[in-house]
Design an enzyme around this catalytic site. Structure first.
Site, mmCIF file in Angstrom:
data_model
loop_
_atom_site.group_PDB
_atom_site.id
_atom_site.type_symbol
_atom_site.label_atom_id
_atom_site.label_comp_id
_atom_site.label_asym_id
_atom_site.label_seq_id
_atom_site.Cartn_x
_atom_site.Cartn_y
_atom_site.Cartn_z
ATOM 1 N N ASP A 12 0.861 -1.171 0.000
ATOM 2 C CA ASP A 12 0.000 0.000 0.000
ATOM 3 C C ASP A 12 0.908 1.235 0.000
ATOM 4 O OD1 ASP A 12 -2.443 1.479 0.288
ATOM 5 O OD2 ASP A 12 -1.975 1.722 2.400
ATOM 6 N N ASP A 14 -0.149 5.249 1.044
ATOM 7 C CA ASP A 14 -0.328 6.180 2.153
ATOM 8 C C ASP A 14 -0.304 5.445 3.491
ATOM 9 O OD1 ASP A 14 -0.631 7.999 0.167
ATOM 10 O OD2 ASP A 14 -2.748 8.421 0.505
#
Length: 277
Positions: A12, A14
């Site tokens: 991922d 953020d």
């Protein structure tokens, strides 16, 4: 690492590779460079749009495939040489594997779902770039890229509808929803981070010699990453300032020693050491 095992890193962005507040990534750059030198793919798996990911890839030097809009599409650069390109559409130097629906379909579905709920549901398609900029605190250029949807529609999570009710109605229409505190994401029924991870893992496996295997690593920080973390061999949770997300904390998964981006580097360093790289 033995010649019979090949690592794949799915991550991922953020709060995982990037700092959760400042989106910093400098602490991860030396590790990203090392992984590139050693030929270990680093594959973003994110809710971000293609344009957002392309900008980040240029900044940090990523060259591998990437997954956008919560597993709605896989973008494979034509110049990658680790496996034969699968069937799919071609655009802008990518082979595109679409797992979800188109943006037009997602927008129409959001209107139908709102009608069924009897509540207004407003999404990115209803707002100007300036409004998105104000609501998300993104810079203007970043808000433009976030609005460039191709497959999914982020919308304001309704405060007067229980999450279970929202999920049930969405699924009745044949779609999926990732419910967030402020924004939720409407995605196609066949899309998902886990589905995208499994497709890419299978493709990389086809490019290995007989008898070789792929070992997958996934790094995430929120419930939005559950689908991905459950699909990999080694799941790693990036904590926030107050620790890992409660919905990820008690699953027996490794927790990085620090938040992103420093924690990302430390966690990957440990994986490489355990693999003998």
């Amino acid at each position: 690492m033995t010649s019979k095992t090949s690592l794949l890193i799915f991550t991922d962005l953020d709060g995982t590779l990037l700092g959760s507040e400042d989106y910093a990534y400098a602490a991860a750059v030396p590790m990203l460079e090392r992984l590139g030198t050693e030929g270990i793919p680093v594959i973003p798996v994110t809710s971000k749009t293609r344009r957002e990911v392309e900008t980040l890839r240029q900044r940090v030097g990523l060259r591998d495939p990437f997954v956008v809009e919560n597993g709605s599409a896989v973008f494979i650069p034509h110049d990658q040489n680790q496996f034969q390109l699968p069937e799919g559409e071609d655009a802008d130097g990518y082979r595109i594997l679409q797992l979800g629906c188109t943006y037009v379909v997602a927008r129409a579905a959001l209107k139908a779902i709102a009608q069924q709920l009897g509540r207004p549901l407003k999404g990115f398609g209803d707002w100007t770039v300036e409004q998105i900029e104000q609501m998300t605190k993104l810079a203007h250029a970043d808000a433009q890229q976030a609005k460039a949807r191709e497959f999914t529609e982020p919308f304001m999570t309704p405060k007067n509808v229980e999450p279970e009710t929202l999920v049930a109605v969405v699924e009745d229409f044949g779609f999926r929803v990732v419910v967030g505190d402020r924004f939720s994401h409407l995605i196609g029924g066949e899309a998902g981070k886990g589905a995208a991870v499994r497709q890419l893992t299978a493709l990389y496996q086809t490019g290995l010699p007989a008898g070789s295997t792929v070992k997958t690593v996934g790094l995430g920080n929120s419930p939005n990453d559950l689908d991905m973390l459950e699909a990999v061999d080694i799941a790693i949770v990036l904590p926030g300032p107050s620790g890992p997300h409660p919905k990820l904390a008690d699953r027996g998964w490794q927790v990085a020693p620090e938040p992103a981006p420093e924690g990302w580097t430390l966690a990957v360093e440990q994986v490489l050491a355990q693999a003998g790289c």
